[in-house]
Design a protein around this motif. Sequence first.
Motif, PDB file in Angstrom:
ATOM      1  N   THR A 143       0.816  -1.225   0.000  1.00  0.00           N
ATOM      2  CA  THR A 143       0.000   0.000   0.000  1.00  0.00           C
ATOM      3  C   THR A 143       0.841   1.263   0.000  1.00  0.00           C
ATOM      4  N   LYS A 144       2.126   1.119   0.297  1.00  0.00           N
ATOM      5  CA  LYS A 144       2.973   2.305   0.228  1.00  0.00           C
ATOM      6  C   LYS A 144       3.566   2.473  -1.164  1.00  0.00           C
ATOM      7  N   GLY A 145       3.159   1.574  -2.047  1.00  0.00           N
ATOM      8  CA  GLY A 145       3.651   1.683  -3.411  1.00  0.00           C
ATOM      9  C   GLY A 145       5.005   1.030  -3.608  1.00  0.00           C
ATOM     10  N   LYS A 146       5.449   0.262  -2.605  1.00  0.00           N
ATOM     11  CA  LYS A 146       6.740  -0.430  -2.743  1.00  0.00           C
ATOM     12  C   LYS A 146       6.495  -1.855  -3.224  1.00  0.00           C
ATOM     13  N   PRO A 147       7.388  -2.365  -4.088  1.00  0.00           N
ATOM     14  CA  PRO A 147       7.216  -3.743  -4.539  1.00  0.00           C
ATOM     15  C   PRO A 147       7.299  -4.716  -3.360  1.00  0.00           C
ATOM     16  N   VAL A 148       6.459  -5.750  -3.415  1.00  0.00           N
ATOM     17  CA  VAL A 148       6.492  -6.781  -2.383  1.00  0.00           C
ATOM     18  C   VAL A 148       7.629  -7.740  -2.717  1.00  0.00           C
ATOM     19  N   ILE A 149       8.457  -8.053  -1.731  1.00  0.00           N
ATOM     20  CA  ILE A 149       9.639  -8.891  -1.970  1.00  0.00           C
ATOM     21  C   ILE A 149       9.312 -10.359  -1.714  1.00  0.00           C
ATOM     22  N   GLY A 150       9.719 -11.217  -2.626  1.00  0.00           N
ATOM     23  CA  GLY A 150       9.464 -12.642  -2.497  1.00  0.00           C
ATOM     24  C   GLY A 150      10.516 -13.345  -1.647  1.00  0.00           C
ATOM     25  N   GLU A 151      10.282 -14.630  -1.402  1.00  0.00           N
ATOM     26  CA  GLU A 151      11.200 -15.343  -0.508  1.00  0.00           C
ATOM     27  C   GLU A 151      12.271 -16.144  -1.243  1.00  0.00           C
ATOM     28  N   TRP A 152      12.311 -15.998  -2.543  1.00  0.00           N
ATOM     29  CA  TRP A 152      13.306 -16.771  -3.281  1.00  0.00           C
ATOM     30  C   TRP A 152      14.604 -15.992  -3.438  1.00  0.00           C
ATOM     31  N   GLU A 153      15.658 -16.740  -3.833  1.00  0.00           N
ATOM     32  CA  GLU A 153      16.938 -16.091  -4.112  1.00  0.00           C
ATOM     33  C   GLU A 153      16.782 -15.233  -5.359  1.00  0.00           C
ATOM     34  N   ARG A 154      17.214 -13.992  -5.286  1.00  0.00           N
ATOM     35  CA  ARG A 154      17.069 -13.172  -6.485  1.00  0.00           C
ATOM     36  C   ARG A 154      18.246 -13.384  -7.417  1.00  0.00           C
ATOM     37  N   LEU A 155      17.953 -13.111  -8.673  1.00  0.00           N
ATOM     38  CA  LEU A 155      18.936 -13.372  -9.712  1.00  0.00           C
ATOM     39  C   LEU A 155      19.807 -12.140  -9.956  1.00  0.00           C
ATOM     40  N   VAL A 156      19.164 -10.994  -9.996  1.00  0.00           N
ATOM     41  CA  VAL A 156      19.870  -9.736 -10.248  1.00  0.00           C
ATOM     42  C   VAL A 156      19.349  -8.688  -9.275  1.00  0.00           C
ATOM     43  N   THR A 157      20.028  -7.565  -9.206  1.00  0.00           N
ATOM     44  CA  THR A 157      19.560  -6.472  -8.346  1.00  0.00           C
ATOM     45  C   THR A 157      18.436  -5.735  -9.075  1.00  0.00           C
ATOM     46  N   PRO A 158      17.589  -5.019  -8.339  1.00  0.00           N
ATOM     47  CA  PRO A 158      16.557  -4.224  -9.013  1.00  0.00           C
ATOM     48  C   PRO A 158      17.147  -3.277 -10.059  1.00  0.00           C
ATOM     49  N   GLU A 159      18.314  -2.714  -9.767  1.00  0.00           N
ATOM     50  CA  GLU A 159      18.940  -1.803 -10.727  1.00  0.00           C
ATOM     51  C   GLU A 159      19.253  -2.519 -12.043  1.00  0.00           C
ATOM     52  N   GLN A 160      19.792  -3.735 -11.907  1.00  0.00           N
ATOM     53  CA  GLN A 160      20.124  -4.494 -13.123  1.00  0.00           C
ATOM     54  C   GLN A 160      18.861  -4.870 -13.893  1.00  0.00           C
ATOM     55  N   TYR A 161      17.829  -5.193 -13.132  1.00  0.00           N
ATOM     56  CA  TYR A 161      16.544  -5.542 -13.746  1.00  0.00           C
ATOM     57  C   TYR A 161      15.986  -4.355 -14.522  1.00  0.00           C
ATOM     58  N   TRP A 162      15.927  -3.198 -13.832  1.00  0.00           N
ATOM     59  CA  TRP A 162      15.353  -2.013 -14.483  1.00  0.00           C
ATOM     60  C   TRP A 162      16.171  -1.546 -15.675  1.00  0.00           C
ATOM     61  N   ARG A 163      17.468  -1.830 -15.620  1.00  0.00           N
ATOM     62  CA  ARG A 163      18.313  -1.440 -16.739  1.00  0.00           C
ATOM     63  C   ARG A 163      17.879  -2.210 -17.993  1.00  0.00           C
ATOM     64  N   ALA A 164      17.664  -3.525 -17.817  1.00  0.00           N
ATOM     65  CA  ALA A 164      17.228  -4.346 -18.953  1.00  0.00           C
ATOM     66  C   ALA A 164      15.843  -3.896 -19.437  1.00  0.00           C
ATOM     67  N   ILE A 165      14.944  -3.634 -18.481  1.00  0.00           N
ATOM     68  CA  ILE A 165      13.594  -3.191 -18.847  1.00  0.00           C
ATOM     69  C   ILE A 165      13.666  -1.896 -19.647  1.00  0.00           C
ATOM     70  N   ARG A 166      14.500  -1.002 -19.168  1.00  0.00           N
ATOM     71  CA  ARG A 166      14.651   0.290 -19.818  1.00  0.00           C
ATOM     72  C   ARG A 166      15.069   0.144 -21.275  1.00  0.00           C
ATOM     73  N   VAL A 167      16.047  -0.729 -21.481  1.00  0.00           N
ATOM     74  CA  VAL A 167      16.539  -0.940 -22.844  1.00  0.00           C
ATOM     75  C   VAL A 167      15.414  -1.474 -23.734  1.00  0.00           C
ATOM     76  N   LEU A 168      14.683  -2.455 -23.229  1.00  0.00           N
ATOM     77  CA  LEU A 168      13.609  -3.050 -24.030  1.00  0.00           C
ATOM     78  C   LEU A 168      12.501  -2.022 -24.312  1.00  0.00           C
TER      79      LEU A 168
END
Length: 528
Positions: free
Chosen positions: A284-309
Amino acid sequence: MSTTRPLTSQNATTLPLNDVEEEAPRVLQLGAYLRISDDDRDPETGELSREGVTNQLKECHALAADLRGEIVRVYDDNDTSASDPFIVRKDFEQLLKDLQAGIIDGFVFKHSDRVARQAFDAARVCQIFERNDKLVGRAVTGGTDLSTDNGRAMFVMQAVMGGVEASSIRRRKADANRHKAVDGKDHTGRRAWGWDENGRLVQPYAELRKKAILDIGDGATVSQIQADWAEAGILGKNGKPVLYKTVILRITHPRNCGYKAYMPTRERRGNPPPWGPDIIMYDTKGKPVIGEWERLVTPEQYWRAIRVLEKRKDAAKQKGQTGGSRPGHRTHLLSGLLRCGKCSTRLTASARTIKGEKVPFYRCPITNNGCGGITRSAAKLEEYVEELYLEAFAKKIARQAKRTGATETRKITAAESRLSEISKEIEEVMARRKPEAKRRISTTQALDLISELEEERGKLRHQVRELSAKIEEHRKTSPALLKEWVDYTTDKKRHEMGKLIKAVIVEKAPRGRHFDPNSVDIGWVEED
Ligand SMILES: [Zn+2]
């Protein structure tokens, strides 16, 4: 109420009720209460979708089984409001009668706010359970157990605060857990590709997936990734290279950087895979909900790829390519900003095909705690909110410039009055140096004082120059955002809009085709 109601309490009574005394263990004979205030209506036939109540019933069956019971009666107030004190909910009234008469051993329901939205109704339910502590009353979500004092207190609170944030946080959390199994699932099957069922990374898949995200961020094309994977022996279920859209889904899926996602099954079926950022689950604060699995990349790396696409997609659009054959290339201007006017759930973006054309729309999801009650086409809504945003932005800038200007002018005035004082003080010091002066000072003393004053004067003059330049700058520069807005990617626009707009509450579209601004309520971020 709908006219086609195959599951009403009235015609469910034919199921045999077990009235044999204590042949343990007895299977609990339970009712299920179903309700959605505003069901979707087919614009042509006027028929209600019944999708919401159908889903509720499914969940009620599962809960009943968990409680060692079965559902023998279904109370169905589909398309009926519970918050209007003038509306009598027929099946709700029947449910109370049946509970009191002991015709059923209790009932199950999706969430407290399905059963009651007014304190009075909630109290009526509680009274029955207080008088009979053998009755079962359990919610699928929200943890309500009507057979306990605490459970009843919670029930009243959840019912009365149904539309209030506090309860939706709890529900969203509960639902987030419920959807864990579905979450992150892509076309390869139950487990997300690159993870095991415990959320740990599985090699070499995880490494390949990670490399793909980083490569995209560095400028690789999706087809290159597709080829890389084929070369590494990664094949789809049919033994052929992984589909283009699967590659996109794997790269853009929020789970990559640890974010939870939701994906209503209905919107998955037969539709192109969703654009990753569109399915991020926000709290409700507008923050992404974090899952319990091991993450693959950092949010920054993720958004970088999204940005390019996204940049690529927008470039293609400008060249007149629709990207239609490359589904998944899609993002929505108001993703995550819109909230349902009925239940306050975030609306999700989707598209349907009308006469061969993709028409994007936003809707209150049935999963993720939504009521499914609102569907609005995207175009007009986006246009309207964008316009108001730009207006608000321009006003904010003007206000800021004015405010800065005022502060600077004040500082200049102060500096100027001090400057004229300094001139007078220098004159005085020069006068006291003379032999006939009243309080005479030595020449050395006088020169010291004067050099101090001159130093101050120099600083002040410099300050005035600086301040004046600043004012002029404010006056002249129109912010880059307004000039470059049309060239922004949707993602960037959305990012900027989020700085001024907290949320947009969308009410059900009024009848007729005209867009009614009154059905949209913008919550602005308050300044300072
Ligand atoms: Zn809703």
